[in-house]
Motif scaffolding. Structure first.
Motif, PDB file in Angstrom:
ATOM      1  N   ARG A 132       0.815  -1.224   0.000  1.00 19.98           N
ATOM      2  CA  ARG A 132       0.000   0.000   0.000  1.00 19.98           C
ATOM      3  C   ARG A 132       0.842   1.264   0.000  1.00 19.98           C
ATOM      4  NH1 ARG A 132      -3.491  -0.934   5.151  1.00 19.98           N
ATOM      5  NH2 ARG A 132      -1.450  -1.761   5.738  1.00 19.98           N
ATOM      6  N   GLY A 133       2.143   1.132  -0.139  1.00 21.83           N
ATOM      7  CA  GLY A 133       3.003   2.312  -0.167  1.00 21.83           C
ATOM      8  C   GLY A 133       3.177   2.852  -1.576  1.00 21.83           C
ATOM      9  N   HIS A 134       3.656   4.094  -1.661  1.00 24.57           N
ATOM     10  CA  HIS A 134       3.917   4.703  -2.967  1.00 24.57           C
ATOM     11  C   HIS A 134       4.910   3.869  -3.773  1.00 24.57           C
ATOM     12  CE1 HIS A 134       1.732   8.494  -2.653  1.00 24.57           C
ATOM     13  NE2 HIS A 134       2.092   8.542  -1.383  1.00 24.57           N
ATOM     14  N   GLY A 135       5.898   3.287  -3.095  1.00 23.56           N
ATOM     15  CA  GLY A 135       6.948   2.530  -3.778  1.00 23.56           C
ATOM     16  C   GLY A 135       6.445   1.305  -4.506  1.00 23.56           C
ATOM     17  N   TRP A 136       5.215   0.886  -4.211  1.00 26.04           N
ATOM     18  CA  TRP A 136       4.642  -0.277  -4.874  1.00 26.04           C
ATOM     19  C   TRP A 136       3.505   0.089  -5.832  1.00 26.04           C
ATOM     20  CZ3 TRP A 136       6.866  -4.865  -4.797  1.00 26.04           C
ATOM     21  CH2 TRP A 136       7.745  -5.168  -3.752  1.00 26.04           C
ATOM     22  N   SER A 137       2.669   1.034  -5.427  1.00 27.10           N
ATOM     23  CA  SER A 137       1.432   1.232  -6.192  1.00 27.10           C
ATOM     24  C   SER A 137       1.315   2.615  -6.820  1.00 27.10           C
ATOM     25  CB  SER A 137       0.220   0.987  -5.288  1.00 27.10           C
ATOM     26  OG  SER A 137       0.265   1.805  -4.148  1.00 27.10           O
ATOM     27  N   ASN A 138       2.359   3.436  -6.717  1.00 24.37           N
ATOM     28  CA  ASN A 138       2.303   4.750  -7.355  1.00 24.37           C
ATOM     29  C   ASN A 138       3.647   5.046  -8.007  1.00 24.37           C
ATOM     30  OD1 ASN A 138       1.326   7.237  -8.192  1.00 24.37           O
ATOM     31  ND2 ASN A 138       1.780   8.268  -6.262  1.00 24.37           N
ATOM     32  N   VAL A 139       4.113   4.085  -8.803  1.00 23.88           N
ATOM     33  CA  VAL A 139       5.408   4.245  -9.480  1.00 23.88           C
ATOM     34  C   VAL A 139       5.321   3.671 -10.889  1.00 23.88           C
ATOM     35  CG1 VAL A 139       6.966   4.367  -7.494  1.00 23.88           C
ATOM     36  CG2 VAL A 139       6.167   2.133  -8.257  1.00 23.88           C
ATOM     37  N   GLN A 140       5.592   4.515 -11.873  1.00 21.67           N
ATOM     38  CA  GLN A 140       5.584   4.071 -13.269  1.00 21.67           C
ATOM     39  C   GLN A 140       6.943   4.385 -13.889  1.00 21.67           C
ATOM     40  OE1 GLN A 140       2.225   3.840 -11.628  1.00 21.67           O
ATOM     41  NE2 GLN A 140       2.583   5.973 -12.138  1.00 21.67           N
ATOM     42  N   SER A 141       7.483   3.427 -14.610  1.00 20.59           N
ATOM     43  CA  SER A 141       8.831   3.607 -15.139  1.00 20.59           C
ATOM     44  C   SER A 141       8.939   3.116 -16.567  1.00 20.59           C
ATOM     45  CB  SER A 141       9.834   2.853 -14.255  1.00 20.59           C
ATOM     46  OG  SER A 141       9.506   1.472 -14.230  1.00 20.59           O
ATOM     47  N   MET A 142      10.070   3.423 -17.181  1.00 20.81           N
ATOM     48  CA  MET A 142      10.475   2.791 -18.430  1.00 20.81           C
ATOM     49  C   MET A 142      11.615   1.841 -18.100  1.00 20.81           C
ATOM     50  SD  MET A 142      12.013   4.313 -22.032  1.00 20.81           S
ATOM     51  CE  MET A 142      13.295   5.345 -21.344  1.00 20.81           C
ATOM     52  N   HIS A 143      11.566   0.625 -18.605  1.00 14.94           N
ATOM     53  CA  HIS A 143      12.682  -0.304 -18.481  1.00 14.94           C
ATOM     54  C   HIS A 143      13.326  -0.479 -19.852  1.00 14.94           C
ATOM     55  CE1 HIS A 143      10.846  -2.473 -14.698  1.00 14.94           C
ATOM     56  NE2 HIS A 143      11.105  -1.195 -14.513  1.00 14.94           N
ATOM     57  N   ILE A 144      14.663  -0.502 -19.868  1.00 19.85           N
ATOM     58  CA  ILE A 144      15.402  -0.802 -21.093  1.00 19.85           C
ATOM     59  C   ILE A 144      16.125  -2.126 -20.891  1.00 19.85           C
ATOM     60  CG2 ILE A 144      17.190  -0.049 -22.702  1.00 19.85           C
ATOM     61  CD1 ILE A 144      16.782   2.796 -21.768  1.00 19.85           C
ATOM     62  N   ASN A 145      15.881  -3.082 -21.779  1.00 20.03           N
ATOM     63  CA  ASN A 145      16.574  -4.370 -21.750  1.00 20.03           C
ATOM     64  C   ASN A 145      17.656  -4.379 -22.815  1.00 20.03           C
ATOM     65  OD1 ASN A 145      14.847  -6.369 -19.903  1.00 20.03           O
ATOM     66  ND2 ASN A 145      13.464  -4.965 -20.942  1.00 20.03           N
ATOM     67  N   LEU A 146      18.899  -4.655 -22.377  1.00 21.61           N
ATOM     68  CA  LEU A 146      20.060  -4.626 -23.269  1.00 21.61           C
ATOM     69  C   LEU A 146      20.697  -6.006 -23.293  1.00 21.61           C
ATOM     70  CD1 LEU A 146      21.270  -1.399 -21.572  1.00 21.61           C
ATOM     71  CD2 LEU A 146      20.686  -1.462 -23.981  1.00 21.61           C
ATOM     72  N   PRO A 147      20.929  -6.579 -24.480  1.00 27.78           N
ATOM     73  CA  PRO A 147      21.405  -7.960 -24.539  1.00 27.78           C
ATOM     74  C   PRO A 147      22.909  -8.095 -24.315  1.00 27.78           C
ATOM     75  CG  PRO A 147      21.184  -7.114 -26.754  1.00 27.78           C
ATOM     76  CD  PRO A 147      20.743  -6.003 -25.824  1.00 27.78           C
ATOM     77  N   PHE A 148      23.314  -9.278 -23.887  1.00 27.21           N
ATOM     78  CA  PHE A 148      24.726  -9.656 -23.861  1.00 27.21           C
ATOM     79  C   PHE A 148      24.804 -11.147 -24.148  1.00 27.21           C
ATOM     80  CE2 PHE A 148      23.188 -10.166 -19.505  1.00 27.21           C
ATOM     81  CZ  PHE A 148      23.622 -11.447 -19.178  1.00 27.21           C
ATOM     82  N   SER A 149      25.957 -11.581 -24.652  1.00 26.27           N
ATOM     83  CA  SER A 149      26.174 -13.001 -24.923  1.00 26.27           C
ATOM     84  C   SER A 149      27.472 -13.424 -24.252  1.00 26.27           C
ATOM     85  CB  SER A 149      26.244 -13.247 -26.430  1.00 26.27           C
ATOM     86  OG  SER A 149      26.404 -14.621 -26.698  1.00 26.27           O
TER      87      SER A 149
END
Length: 413
Positions: A132-149
């Motif tokens: 019920r905290g802001h850190g869980w239910s009031n946070v929207q982000s962009m995630h960038i996934n970068l590959p490695f091999s």
């Protein structure tokens, strides 16, 4: 399938659903998905973009449907999906709202978990952490996934990502207001992110990942302590350490990628994708060792990087970095503002960026982070009425894929 460094990307954008009249959060992601696909589902494939649910019932995620090499038209694809969602949400008198935090939401009263697939996992999270905290239910982000091999590529990418993490909020901060109050942090999302899993500190660590540069080191240094710490809580063994790891960048060895998570969502996909492009070009520059050797990058302890990060989440692009050693990476002298560091990076990579994204990046560097622009628009009047006026305008920016500037907006093609 494994990909090499910078061969493809995965981008994820999160938005909240709000009532169009009151702007209160609306817990109807399930209804949106039924409207779109005819059944309750956790994922909806929509061509090159996929829609997904999140932990809470008012947040929806748009993401690339698999890895993509095309960042040039990605903002247009995301914008088309935003408009389609908004058309469907009209039937529920609702719409999508951008930025990393709702300025008026009270999560103690308004949080509702997703009740369908994966609900068992979300319920367990709620039991352990109280979501019920802001850190869980009031946070929207962009995630960038970068590959490695393989380990050699992981080492280079992880070293570069760690160096860049602390200054990313200087570009992307968009969460200056919680519960109608100016918080004093331009990136309040990352401020609450630091402590929202305090019950099991092994999960977030110092946000900046530790000096671990191989799969084996990472398993020993991060995954094993997480698994040990969660065991007493996860008696049914349903949680996966890849998801439990909540640092600001996490290694996903299951899909050969590092996922960056410290980026606040912006007012429109045009801004999000431009930020992603600049971050990717900055990482290419670091990986090339043109600025600083790999060995020197690896020497940075997470505590020293975290100190810079902690300052940047407060003042974003206006933060003064006092570390001579950090400034020297970019051939600058301390004290130097984060804005100046990004201007230097941009000058070094500009020729690799298309004119379209250059225009958006230059707008950001000139006018400041979205938090700065929101605060400028608020001026001396942080009233609920003024907040709603500004955030409704931000909702329009999202609908039209255009950028926000104080009390007016800049039209872009």
């Amino acid at each position: 399938m494994s990909y090499n460094l910078f061969e493809v990307y995965g981008i994820e954008l999160e938005y909240m659903i709000v009532n169009s009249a009151t702007y209160k959060v609306n817990h109807i992601v399930d209804k949106l998905f039924i409207k779109k696909s005819g059944s309750i589902t956790s994922d909806v494939e929509n061509g090159k973009i996929e829609w997904s649910n999140e932990l809470v019932a008012h947040v929806v995620e748009l993401k690339t449907n698999g890895p993509t090499a095309d960042l040039e038209t990605l903002d247009v694809l995301f914008a088309e999906n935003v408009r389609e969602m908004n058309r469907l949400l009209k039937d529920f008198d609702s719409e999508l709202l951008p930025t990393a935090a709702h300025p008026l939401m009270n999560p103690e009263r308004e949080m509702q978990l997703w009740q369908h697939s994966y609900s068992k996992i979300y319920a367990l999270y709620n039991r352990i952490f109280d979501c019920r905290g802001h850190g869980w239910s009031n946070v929207q982000s962009m995630h960038i996934n970068l590959p490695f091999s393989g380990d050699a590529q992981f080492e280079k990418l992880h070293a570069a990502v760690r160096i860049l993490l602390p200054i990313i909020p200087g570009l992307s901060a968009s969460s200056p207001i919680f519960e109608g109050k100016i918080t004093g942090f331009k990136d309040t999302r990352m401020h609450v992110y630091k402590t929202n899993q305090k019950e099991i500190p092994e999960m977030t660590g110092k946000v900046i990942p530790e000096q671990l540069f191989s799969k084996q080191e990472y398993h020993t240094g991060i995954f094993e302590p997480i698994n040990k710490a969660i065991r007493p809580h996860d008696t049914e063994n349903i949680l996966d350490h890849h998801f439990l790891n909540s640092r600001g960048a996490i290694a996903r060895f299951d899909r050969g990628a590092i996922e960056i998570r410290v980026i606040d969502i912006q007012e429109c996909p045009k801004a999000d994708v431009a930020i992603a492009v600049l971050i990717i070009e900055a990482l290419k520059l670091l990986v090339s060792e043109e600025l600083v050797t790999l060995e020197d990058q690896k020497q940075w302890h997470e505590n020293d990087i975290f100190e810079i990060f902690n300052a940047v989440i407060k003042d974003a692009e206006q933060t003064l970095v006092e570390s001579e050693k950090f400034a020297a990476i970019f051939d600058l002298k301390a004290p130097v503002s984060v804005k100046q560091i990004w201007e230097k990076i941009y000058s070094l990579v500009k020729e690799n960026i298309s004119e379209k994204h250059q225009e958006s990046i230059e707008f950001l560097l000139q006018n400041g982070s979205l938090s700065t622009r929101i605060l400028n628009a608020l001026g001396e009047d942080p009233s609920e009425e003024n907040l709603l006026k500004i955030y409704k305008e931000l909702g329009q920016c999202l609908q039209e894929n255009r950028m926000f500037l104080s009390n007016k907006t800049v039209k872009t093609n």
